[in-house]
Design a protein around this motif. Structure first.
Motif, mmCIF file in Angstrom:
data_model
loop_
_atom_site.group_PDB
_atom_site.id
_atom_site.type_symbol
_atom_site.label_atom_id
_atom_site.label_comp_id
_atom_site.label_asym_id
_atom_site.label_seq_id
_atom_site.Cartn_x
_atom_site.Cartn_y
_atom_site.Cartn_z
ATOM 1 N N UNK A 54 35.492 55.107 -13.298
ATOM 2 C CA UNK A 54 36.316 56.173 -13.865
ATOM 3 C C UNK A 54 37.785 55.732 -13.862
ATOM 4 N N UNK A 55 38.535 55.965 -14.942
ATOM 5 C CA UNK A 55 39.949 55.562 -14.974
ATOM 6 C C UNK A 55 40.769 56.152 -13.828
ATOM 7 N N UNK A 56 40.432 57.362 -13.398
ATOM 8 C CA UNK A 56 41.191 57.980 -12.293
ATOM 9 C C UNK A 56 40.911 57.257 -10.981
ATOM 10 N N UNK A 57 39.654 56.911 -10.727
ATOM 11 C CA UNK A 57 39.311 56.182 -9.501
ATOM 12 C C UNK A 57 40.034 54.842 -9.472
ATOM 13 N N UNK A 89 31.684 60.744 -14.273
ATOM 14 C CA UNK A 89 31.889 61.750 -15.319
ATOM 15 C C UNK A 89 33.012 61.270 -16.230
ATOM 16 N N UNK A 90 32.663 60.493 -17.249
ATOM 17 C CA UNK A 90 33.687 59.956 -18.155
ATOM 18 C C UNK A 90 33.011 59.481 -19.435
ATOM 19 N N UNK A 91 33.627 59.781 -20.580
ATOM 20 C CA UNK A 91 33.100 59.310 -21.855
ATOM 21 C C UNK A 91 33.384 57.825 -22.062
ATOM 22 N N UNK A 92 34.294 57.269 -21.275
ATOM 23 C CA UNK A 92 34.661 55.856 -21.439
ATOM 24 C C UNK A 92 34.493 55.115 -20.121
ATOM 25 N N UNK A 131 34.441 63.431 -10.082
ATOM 26 C CA UNK A 131 34.464 62.636 -11.308
ATOM 27 C C UNK A 131 33.773 61.296 -11.104
ATOM 28 N N UNK A 132 33.559 60.896 -9.825
ATOM 29 C CA UNK A 132 32.824 59.658 -9.576
ATOM 30 C C UNK A 132 32.253 59.703 -8.166
#
Length: 645
Positions: free
Chosen positions: A553-556, A621-624, A539-540
């Motif tokens: 990325x919010x998860x990172x 990989x994130x829309x925001x 995702x990043x």
């Protein structure tokens, strides 16, 4: 080992059982020599006599001494029982090892046959085989041996499956070692103790079963005699002379009890489980192989250059599941250059370790690895297996597993296991390979390496085992080291030593490193670049120096915030990531992190964002991507956000 066996005779039961077994074996050896002539002496003047000072258990219908015949019958009774248990063990080993040797499909047929055989009571199987082979000692031996084989096969299957899952077995398979050689070299030595224990107990059961068949007239036939035959002859005169039946019956009881108690004592002393245990439930058959659904492919991955050691494009790992194929890794793409350290972080189940196993070609047989490119030093790792490719993997790729205790064969010395790499892949002699092993142990900072090479894995501390595991990887000339949680379960001092060692090796030999860890702090300090994985995909992808301050990325960002530091406010609860990770078997249609993400909207729940570059060295990989989280908003921003909602 000697101390463990000495514990067997330290208990009253163990000592008693040992004395009984020794006495029974001595009787079997000496009985025919000492009393053989007396047991066959016929005295027609003293037929069917009761117990007396001359004949303690009386005489039979030919005037022969029953006690002497019982003593002499010990040899045939025990020899036939041991032959029967030997057949049971050999047949059980062959059937139990078949799934490992033959592979998944053929092994499943053998497993099904064993399951069916175990469902039948052993006595019924013995009687069935006795009728098939006919009355007599040979038929009885075969009957009891084959009747006991399913139980040993089930036990062997269970034990082999446990050892076959160890890392050192997987590594041997990757190196091209044949399954039969792995079985005899790595698997069977590690299951010897429980097999010996159950064989001892099985010998007692075989003795009782053999006596039963002879008593029924299906075993030893006249003029030969064993305890069961003597019991059969004596039962007809039990009302005239009870000792004629009780004497051989007592011999069977004592001998069977001796073997069973000895086996139980050995099991208790060695800490080995006895018996096969309850039957495992039949697992659901794997779903038919179907083409997996298209994955979201990583975009903007540059073409590899000449210094690329590992090139991974669109990697997928799929396993069969009850409802269809389950994708544990989905469209992962990255590359690792010479001397570069790439970290992979994420929660448990994010696909980190499965990615490493796919790279090192250690995915289980029923798993499927697909990629548009999976190259190590320009060699296609998905190409058909060849000796050249196996040698390249064995010398150019080093794998450091999470638990070094499962990475080493506990029955072989450390030096021998390291030397095997050199003899198998580099053609060195045993002496040269052992010298190389000592040199590599010295290189990974193990003191007194010459002496340590002759020790077993359990004699090493956790940190020393991990360094020895790294030393095994250095037996060749690795261009890439894949370290899967190499500091797990180690104290912080030893963790730092292992990480420093990996860093020193990377600098000295320009070795590429892929470091998998849950600890984002460790990865940020050791690595040059970090891949953040969630639900099987990256995702990043960002420089390690930017992980703590510039993750988008919010998860990172949540992973970084979840790690406390010296500035953490101890009066407030520690930061956590709400919710649970997504199950690979139940991945949502949109962004897998949407249900846990404070920025998620309707688009996130329907469209999975691709991994695209937002700068030269940063992919997300994130829309925001980069938008402030609710906790980062100012008071005015928060009011505006609430009013807009």
């Amino acid at each position: 080992m000697q101390g463990r066996w000495s514990r067997v005779v330290r208990t009253p039961v163990g000592l008693t059982a040992t004395v009984l077994v020794v006495a029974v074996v001595a009787l079997a050896c000496l009985g025919p020599v000492l009393w053989g002539a007396g047991a066959d002496a016929v005295d027609t003047d003293d037929i069917l006599a009761g117990p007396s000072a001359e004949h303690w258990a009386g005489t039979d219908n030919l005037g022969r001494d029953i006690l002497l015949r019982t003593l002499v019958a010990a040899r045939l009774s025990i020899v036939l029982a041991l032959l029967a248990i030997a057949i049971a063990v050999v047949a059980g080993l062959l059937l139990g090892s078949a799934p490992f040797v033959l592979g998944r499909h053929a092994g499943r047929v053998v497993t099904a046959a064993v399951n069916i055989a175990v469902a039948f009571p052993g006595l019924l199987l013995a009687l069935f085989f006795a009728v098939v082979f006919g009355a007599g000692a040979t038929g009885a031996v075969l009957a009891i041996g084959l009747a006991g084989a399913p139980a040993f096969a089930r036990l062997t299957q269970t034990l082999v499956a446990g050892v076959a899952a160890r890392d050192y077995v997987a590594a041997a398979g990757m190196a091209g070692v044949g399954r039969i050689r792995i079985l005899f070299r790595h698997v069977l030595p590690n299951i010897a103790e429980p097999l010996v224990v159950n064989t001892t107990i099985g010998a007692g059961n075989a003795l009782l079963a053999f006596a039963g068949l002879s008593f029924l007239g299906l075993g030893v036939q006249s003029p030969s005699f064993d305890w069961g035959r003597l019991l059969y002859d004596g039962i007809g005169a039990i009302y005239v002379n009870a000792a004629a039946a009780l004497t051989p019956g007592a011999a069977v009881l004592l001998a069977g009890l001796a073997f069973n108690l000895f086996g139980e004592s050995v099991a208790k002393g060695l800490g080995v489980p006895v018996g096969v245990g309850p039957r495992a439930r039949a697992s659901a058959p794997p779903a038919p192989a179907t083409a997996p659904e298209p994955a979201v492919r990583d975009e903007d991955v540059p073409e590899p250059s000449s210094d690329v050691v590992l090139d991974v494009r669109d990697l997928e790992v799929t396993f069969p599941g009850p409802a269809g194929p389950v994708r544990l890794v989905r469209g992962v793409s990255f590359e690792v250059r010479r001397g570069e350290a790439v970290g992979i972080v994420g929660e448990s189940g994010s696909g980190k370790s499965m990615t490493a196993l796919a790279i090192t070609r250690l995915v289980a047989d029923h798993g499927r690895v697909d990629a548009s490119r999976l190259d190590l030093l320009g060699t296609d790792l998905l190409a058909p297996d060849t000796a050249v490719r196996r040698r390249m993997l064995g010398t150019s790729l080093a794998m450091v597993f999470q638990d070094p205790m499962t990475s080493f064969n506990p029955t072989r010395r450390i030096g021998a296991q390291l030397a095997e790499v050199a003899t198998h892949h580099q053609g060195l002699t045993r002496r040269e390979a052992m010298a190389r092993a000592v040199d590599r142990l010295t290189a990974v900072r193990i003191p007194d390496a010459d002496r340590r090479a002759g020790q077993y894995p359990h004699e090493f501390s956790g940190g020393m085992r991990q360094r020895a595991m790294i030393g095994m990887g250095l037996m060749g000339a690795p261009a890439l080291i894949v370290a899967d949680e190499p500091t797990t379960a180690l104290d912080v001092t030893v963790q730092q030593q292992v990480l420093d060692l990996l860093g020193a090796i990377r600098e000295a030999d320009d070795v590429a490193l892929v470091l998998i860890s849950h600890d984002v702090t460790v990865v940020g300090e050791v690595c040059d670049r970090v891949l953040v994985m969630y639900a099987g995909r990256v995702v990043e992808d960002l420089p390690a120096a930017d992980l703590a301050t510039a993750a988008r990325h919010p998860y990172s960002r949540a992973l970084v915030d979840a790690v406390p530091d010296m500035s953490t406010d101890l009066t407030k609860p520690l930061a956590t990531i709400p919710g649970r990770p997504v199950s690979p078997a139940d991945a949502p249609p949109g962004c897998a992190y949407a249900d846990r993400c404070p920025l998620a909207d309707a688009r996130c729940r329907t469209e999975d964002p691709p991994l695209v570059a937002d700068s030269r060295r940063h992919r997300v990989a994130c829309w925001h991507a980069g938008e402030p989280l609710p906790a980062d908003l100012s008071a005015d921003d928060l009011v505006e956000t609430v009013e807009s909602l």
